[in-house]
Design an enzyme around this catalytic site. Structure first.
Site, PDB file in Angstrom:
ATOM      1  N   ILE A 174      31.186  64.565  83.358  1.00  0.00           N
ATOM      2  CA  ILE A 174      31.695  63.198  83.385  1.00  0.00           C
ATOM      3  C   ILE A 174      33.148  63.195  82.925  1.00  0.00           C
ATOM      4  O   ILE A 174      33.487  63.869  81.937  1.00  0.00           O
ATOM      5  CB  ILE A 174      30.878  62.280  82.458  1.00  0.00           C
ATOM      6  CG1 ILE A 174      29.399  62.306  82.855  1.00  0.00           C
ATOM      7  CG2 ILE A 174      31.407  60.849  82.493  1.00  0.00           C
ATOM      8  CD1 ILE A 174      28.496  61.813  81.773  1.00  0.00           C
ATOM      9  N   CYS A 175      33.958  62.422  83.633  1.00  0.00           N
ATOM     10  CA  CYS A 175      35.334  62.268  83.196  1.00  0.00           C
ATOM     11  C   CYS A 175      35.483  60.895  82.566  1.00  0.00           C
ATOM     12  O   CYS A 175      35.553  59.891  83.267  1.00  0.00           O
ATOM     13  CB  CYS A 175      36.283  62.435  84.397  1.00  0.00           C
ATOM     14  SG  CYS A 175      38.009  62.285  83.960  1.00  0.00           S
ATOM     15  N   LEU A 176      35.463  60.871  81.249  1.00  0.00           N
ATOM     16  CA  LEU A 176      35.580  59.582  80.558  1.00  0.00           C
ATOM     17  C   LEU A 176      36.449  59.808  79.337  1.00  0.00           C
ATOM     18  O   LEU A 176      36.188  60.728  78.544  1.00  0.00           O
ATOM     19  CB  LEU A 176      34.185  59.063  80.158  1.00  0.00           C
ATOM     20  CG  LEU A 176      34.128  57.725  79.427  1.00  0.00           C
ATOM     21  CD1 LEU A 176      34.634  56.597  80.310  1.00  0.00           C
ATOM     22  CD2 LEU A 176      32.710  57.440  78.974  1.00  0.00           C
TER      23      LEU A 176
END
Lengths: 179, 756
Positions: A114-116
């Site tokens: 996940i890119c957060l």
């Protein structure tokens, strides 16, 4: 109030004194933090998000469930995630990935990464499992198309019909029983 | 066609036989004298009808004749001949026997049996061959005679014989001897009247043949006596008395069948020893069986039934009836004690009595362990068990008799201890102990009761609730009794467990001190009890707003309190407490002790005379429900302050005329009046139900995220939940309840959420 704290603190303090290294002492406080986060999460009953330790032996690995927010293409779908807490939690962010394939601009469709921002450089110790889960839930409806992990999905985002069909193509129901 | 050899053999035998009979006399004179002797001997022996006169014999001649026959080695043939003749004469005996027996059968009078026996003895003696013929002769005669006799005796004979024996029991007093016995049996001076009868029995072989019958009669006699004298007589030990009776009554009788031949008392004792101990065993057995049958009532009567317990203890040492005792007591408990109709308090007190009684019988506690198990299991299922035990711990005076004996010293609870094998006094577990037997050191009753549950925490919690109720109920500010209780309980449960209770007690005294201070600053009619929320069990938190002047009083007090203790906040529990009201109406003044809610309503009625129920509830606000409000109002109705008319509308009865106007006997609402006033404290069960709600959230969380789980995993995972202390069985029951509500599914032992 003073009396209360002393009575409660006494038994907890006692075993700590016998533990030698600062490492295990730190692990103890992480466990304590995670237990209280679990308690908060269980009692909060926020709709659509949930998580629980995978086994009673290890409090550092959790399994979670996120339901797609209503009014988005993910509405009615639910995704499994796994959460791994580092030993210096909450000073470092937990590692989170999607276990069920999620077609989303900021999620790696194969590995589930996940890119957060709050899971990377924007992490702060005041966040908790609950806030992470809520952020992930809102990320589903509001992707950050500027830094996509899945460029195809980012490009398709503006065409909701096509996007939805891609989501459904990759989607797999989480619970094996009803599949 | 016989061969030469055979002929020679026959000739040899013939000469030998002749030579033996003729004894070397010339010609056949020897043979002739033998024949004479043979005839004489046969005549002498011949079994005759004893009603005929027996011909006279010259005894010397007879003796010579026998000697001659003996010399010729023909005695055996003579005996055979005699027995053969006897067989032919036996019809005589059969006739007589039938005569007596038919008399007995028509009258059932044992005297005919006695007559028969004596008559048979005469026959036996008349036919008896002379002792000179040797013991083997006597033996074969006796056998032949008895064989025949037993073959002709009808089936009714044993019954008659038994009856006759029973008669002999009652012969201790001369006066009780029936005349017919004196007539039938020849009497010997200084001996029992039935002596000759027993001699006849023996001669005829009845004692051997009916041995079990004789002892059976005696057993029955003993049983009868015990049942008569001992049944439901528990206040004194009976065993010694029964034994004494046996020595006085049974032993002299026993001399007859078993010790007749004794010449000295020493000899008699040794003869009677074996049979005597058999009878003593039977006595113990009978008594112990009687007591075992009565055991439940004996326990009920404890300690008045101490004697019976002593008896039972002594008997059980001799008779192995422990298994019977356990099973019958368990059965009795199951039938009479462990059912919904029995009060928990009763069960507890009976359990305590069982403990005490079985300790008397078996100090090691094996019996107790076996019997107590079902009771303890049953008590564990009852919801109010803990409350009952705790109530008796603090000596709830209402019920009168407490479970705890006041004379028992107060001692700390005893934990089950591991065996100390270095102890020189150590003893292994008794041989009849079961595999799960725990050596229950004679501990005090309270320890045993508390050990019904696995942890004493439950007790402390319940104790807290009970203490809260009692403290709040104290009106006069005298907490000495509670303090004393707490001190006693501290000894039992340990100082640490009761710290909370200590704080509660301290709150009460502190309240008074604070109140005094506040009153000194600004006197108020309000005297609050100030409790530390953390140390008290959850209290009824229903809130409402006090109207009018009551609110002012509250607020003034709060302000004073905050000034005195700036770090603390006073939050009111408006439902608790009492208000002394003086209500001034137009024509009368009423004084009542009212609940705060009632006072609030009265205050509202001073604003206007007519209110509806809903208006009143809205006015006080908070979380007052209809039932609570109605209860308060109906109490005011009973005091003739209000009148409900029409439904749900309440009118103030300002004057007496108003009462008449509305008519007291008017239609009265059936108000939901619960006899039991609501308790101010939330009970432990309610607390547990709330806790279970928390656990349910956890179960929901884990099932949602981890899919299906078996019960033991759920139990394991629940350790994440705070204060989780349920057993897996309790969890199972809870899950089952959840399943019935359709929240979860179970398949092959794996649980899952229904909506997953």
């Amino acid at each position: 109030m003073e009396q209360l704290t002393t009575t409660v603190a006494a038994p907890r303090g006692a075993p700590k004194a016998t533990v030698a290294g600062s490492q295990s002492e730190a692990a103890g406080s992480v466990t304590k933090r995670l237990s209280s986060e679990l308690m908060t999460l269980m009692m909060s009953s926020s709709p659509g998000i949930s998580a629980f330790p995978k086994s009673d032996a290890n409090l550092f690995e959790w399994a979670g469930t996120i339901e797609g927010p209503a009014g988005t293409v993910y509405s009615g779908l639910s995704f499994k995630i796994s959460i791994n807490f580092p030993s210096n939690y909450p000073y470092a962010a937990p590692t989170i990935k999607f276990d069920s394939p999620c077609y989303h601009p900021n999620v790696d469709i194969v590995g589930g990464a996940i890119c957060l921002d709050i899971l990377q450089d924007k992490w702060s110790a005041v966040y908790s499992v609950q806030t992470i889960l809520l952020s992930l839930q809102s990320l589903l409806g509001e992707p950050n198309n500027a830094s996509p992990l899945n460029p195809d999905a980012a490009n398709l985002w503006d065409k909701p019909e096509d996007f939805k069909s891609q989501v459904m193509k990759h989607y797999r129901r989480v619970d094996g029983s009803n599949a | 066609m016989a061969s030469q050899y055979v002929r020679e053999q026959v000739a040899l035998k013939w000469t030998n036989g002749f030579a033996r009979l003729n004894r070397g006399e010339p010609g056949i004179t020897g043979l002739l004298t033998f024949t004479e002797a043979w005839i004489l001997a046969r005549e002498f022996l011949r079994p005759r009808d004893i009603n005929e006169t027996k011909p006279e014999f010259v005894l010397t001649q007879v003796k010579l004749a026998f000697e001659l026959i003996g010399e010729c080695k023909m005695l055996q043939s003579l005996v055979d001949e005699f027995l053969e003749e006897m067989k032919q004469q036996q019809f005589l005996i059969t006739q007589e026997c039938e005569r007596f027996m038919s008399q007995y059968e028509s009258t059932s009078d044992p005297q005919y049996i006695a007559q028969l026996v004596m008559r048979l003895q005469q026959w036996y003696q008349a036919w008896q061959p002379a002792s000179a013929l040797g013991t083997s002769m006597m033996a074969s005669y006796t056998t032949a005679f008895q064989t025949h006799l037993f073959s002709i005796l009808p089936p009714s004979f044993p019954r008659g014989f038994k009856a006759l024996i029973s008669v002999t029991f009652n012969l201790t007093h001369r006066a009780s001897v029936p005349q017919w016995l004196l007539d039938v049996a020849p009497q010997v001076e200084g001996q029992r009247p039935d002596l000759s009868l027993w001699v006849a029995f023996d001669q005829l072989g009845f004692l051997d043949r009916y041995d079990s019958l004789v002892s059976g009669v005696c057993h029955e006699y003993v049983e009868e006596h015990i049942l008569e004298t001992c049944a439901e007589k528990w206040d004194e030990p009976m065993l010694a008395k029964v034994r004494e009776w046996m020595a006085n009554t049974i032993v002299p009788w026993m001399m007859m069948p078993y010790g007749r031949g004794a010449r000295t008392s020493e000899e008699a004792r040794s003869m009677l020893q074996a049979v005597g101990s058999r009878f003593d065993f039977h006595l113990c057995k009978t008594l112990s069986e009687l007591r075992i049958k009565e055991i439940f009532d004996i326990i009920v009567d404890y300690p008045d039934s101490m004697g019976a317990l002593q008896d039972l203890k002594e008997c059980l040492q001799r008779v192995d009836d422990k298994a019977l005792l356990v099973s019958s007591l368990r059965k009795a408990n199951h039938k009479r004690l462990l059912h919904p109709g029995a009060d928990t308090k009763l069960i507890l007190s009976q359990y305590v009595s069982i403990i005490r009684c079985l300790r008397v019988i078996d100090p090691v506690g094996v019996l107790l362990f076996k019997v107590a198990d079902p009771i303890r299991r049953y008590l564990r299922e009852r919801q109010d068990t803990i409350r009952c035990i705790v109530a008796s711990l603090v000596g709830d005076g209402e019920s009168g008799d407490s479970l705890v004996d006041d004379s028992e010293p107060i001692q700390p609870l005893q934990q089950p201890q591991a065996d100390d094998y270095t102890d020189p006094q150590w003893e292994p577990e008794p041989i009849d102990a079961g595999p799960e037997f725990r050596t229950n050191k004679p501990s005090d009753v309270i320890s045993t009761l508390v050990s019904i549950y696995d942890s004493k925490e439950l007790f402390v919690k319940e104790l807290q609730v009970l203490l809260a109720q009692r403290l709040l109920a104290v009106k006069d500010g005298n907490y000495d009794k509670e303090r004393r209780n707490i001190e006693i309980l501290k000894i039992r449960f340990g100082e640490a467990s009761l710290q909370v209770c200590e704080v509660m007690l301290k709150d009460m005294t502190d309240s008074r001190r604070i109140d005094q201070h506040v009153q000194a600053q600004q006197s108020s009619v309000l005297h609050p009890t100030i409790i530390s929320k953390h140390f008290w069990p959850p209290l009824q938190t229903t809130t409402f707003d006090m109207p009018g002047q009551l609110k002012e009083i509250q607020e003034r007090y709060s302000k004073e309190f905050v000034a005195f203790k700036p770090d603390k906040k006073l939050s009111w529990l408006p439902l608790l407490g009492t208000v002394k009201l003086e209500i001034e109406l137009d024509d009368r003044t009423i004084e009542i002790d009212a609940s705060p809610l009632e006072a609030a309503f009265v205050e509202l009625f001073s604003q206007k005379d007519v209110w509806t129920l809903n208006e009143l509830i809205d006015e006080v606000g908070g979380s007052i429900d209809r039932v609570t409000a109605l209860r308060a109002l109906s109490s005011l109705v009973l005091h003739e302050i209000l009148k409900e008319s029409p439904l749900d509308t309440f009118n103030l009865l300002n004057t007496k005329e108003d009462i008449e106007k509305y008519g007291v006997k008017g239609k009265q609402r059936e108000v939901v009046m619960q006899e039991e006033a609501t308790l101010p404290v939330v009970t432990v069960q309610q607390q547990q139900a709330e806790q279970m709600q928390v656990f349910w959230k956890f179960i929901e969380g884990m099932l949602k995220n981890l899919g299906t789980l078996p019960l033991d995993r759920i139990q394991q995972m629940l350790k994440f939940a705070p204060d989780y202390d349920r057993s897996i069985d309790q969890l199972g029951a809870f899950m089952e309840a959840a399943r019935q509500e359709g929240l979860v599914n179970v398949k092959d032992g794996f649980w899952s959420l229904s909506n997953a």
